[in-house]
Design an enzyme around this catalytic site. Sequence first.
Site, mmCIF file in Angstrom:
data_model
loop_
_atom_site.group_PDB
_atom_site.id
_atom_site.type_symbol
_atom_site.label_atom_id
_atom_site.label_comp_id
_atom_site.label_asym_id
_atom_site.label_seq_id
_atom_site.Cartn_x
_atom_site.Cartn_y
_atom_site.Cartn_z
ATOM 1 N N HIS A 121 36.218 -98.288 7.420
ATOM 2 C CA HIS A 121 35.689 -97.605 6.215
ATOM 3 C C HIS A 121 36.435 -96.304 5.926
ATOM 4 O O HIS A 121 36.571 -95.906 4.777
ATOM 5 C CB HIS A 121 34.166 -97.403 6.281
ATOM 6 C CG HIS A 121 33.663 -96.527 7.364
ATOM 7 N ND1 HIS A 121 33.280 -96.993 8.591
ATOM 8 C CD2 HIS A 121 33.466 -95.193 7.393
ATOM 9 C CE1 HIS A 121 32.864 -95.989 9.329
ATOM 10 N NE2 HIS A 121 32.962 -94.878 8.635
ATOM 11 N N CYS A 131 17.237 -114.134 -14.702
ATOM 12 C CA CYS A 131 15.866 -114.616 -14.470
ATOM 13 C C CYS A 131 15.199 -115.098 -15.757
ATOM 14 O O CYS A 131 14.046 -115.535 -15.728
ATOM 15 C CB CYS A 131 15.049 -113.495 -13.853
ATOM 16 S SG CYS A 131 15.157 -111.982 -14.815
HETATM 17 C C1 PCO Z 1 17.882 -110.614 -13.236
HETATM 18 N N1 PCO Z 1 18.961 -109.953 -12.662
HETATM 19 C C2 PCO Z 1 20.107 -109.999 -13.294
HETATM 20 C C3 PCO Z 1 21.272 -109.132 -12.849
HETATM 21 C C4 PCO Z 1 22.067 -108.592 -13.989
HETATM 22 N N2 PCO Z 1 22.498 -109.629 -14.864
HETATM 23 C C5 PCO Z 1 23.741 -109.709 -15.355
HETATM 24 C C6 PCO Z 1 24.022 -110.900 -16.268
HETATM 25 C C7 PCO Z 1 24.726 -112.075 -15.562
HETATM 26 C C8 PCO Z 1 24.954 -113.230 -16.554
HETATM 27 O O1 PCO Z 1 25.700 -112.823 -17.635
HETATM 28 C C9 PCO Z 1 23.897 -112.620 -14.403
HETATM 29 C C10 PCO Z 1 26.084 -111.635 -15.056
HETATM 30 O O2 PCO Z 1 22.833 -111.314 -16.844
HETATM 31 O O3 PCO Z 1 24.597 -108.904 -15.116
HETATM 32 O O4 PCO Z 1 20.224 -110.723 -14.232
HETATM 33 C C11 PCO Z 1 16.719 -110.816 -12.891
HETATM 34 S S1 PCO Z 1 16.108 -110.364 -11.400
#
Ligand code: PCO
Length: 200
Positions: free
Chosen positions: A91, A176
């Site tokens: 690191h 999600c």
């Molecule tokens: C959701 N958590 C997330 C993380 C952030 N999401 C994103 C985008 C992605 C698809 O384009 C997953 C890269 O939505 O950065 O979605 C629920 S716990």
Amino acid sequence: MADPRLTSEDMIDDSVQPTKPRVLLAASGSVAAIKFECLCRIFSEWAEVRAVATKSSLHFLDKTTFPRDVIFYTDDDEWSSWKKIGDEVLHIELRKWADLMVIAPLSANTLAKIAGGLCDNLLTCIVRAWDYSKPLYVAPAMNTLMWTNSFTQRHLETISELGISLIPPITKRLACGDYGTGAMAEPSVILTTVKLSYKP
Ligand code: PCO
């Protein structure tokens, strides 16, 4: 014959390649780590790239598909390379090597650890040992209610005081199914942000 009005400084030697910035890219455990490979690929067209991935981020990555010129480190490399006093500590070596660091995605958990000064894996040890005369950027990615949670605000204020720069999340449909703010900034936006503010 050489133009006598030209000094040696006016002559440009095309054979001298400008040195590429050394960029340390790091991914923590958010679904947005699916975009880490793309991030490494576009950064490696501009910079020399080394990549650090936390254990949880590996759930969303396939290490074998990364560009060959990107050296990839995980927590296992931290102590497998250390045997005795005098051996390099990974690191610290990565901190010294890098001109700048980008953590994308930065999960809510890793944000909280950095704000609290915790260092229990390769990524957080690098940040805890970071030399703040060099830039460090973070691109958070998390669910909207995690993003709007007051802990996040507190942690962002703390890391801003340390000298860490925020590349804010965007609003869209999340992994999600929720719609809201919390998606990681697009890799191209992260690259442009870093490039525009990079001063060799
Ligand atoms: C959701 N958590 C997330 C993380 C952030 N999401 C994103 C985008 C992605 C698809 O384009 C997953 C890269 O939505 O950065 O979605 C629920 S716990």
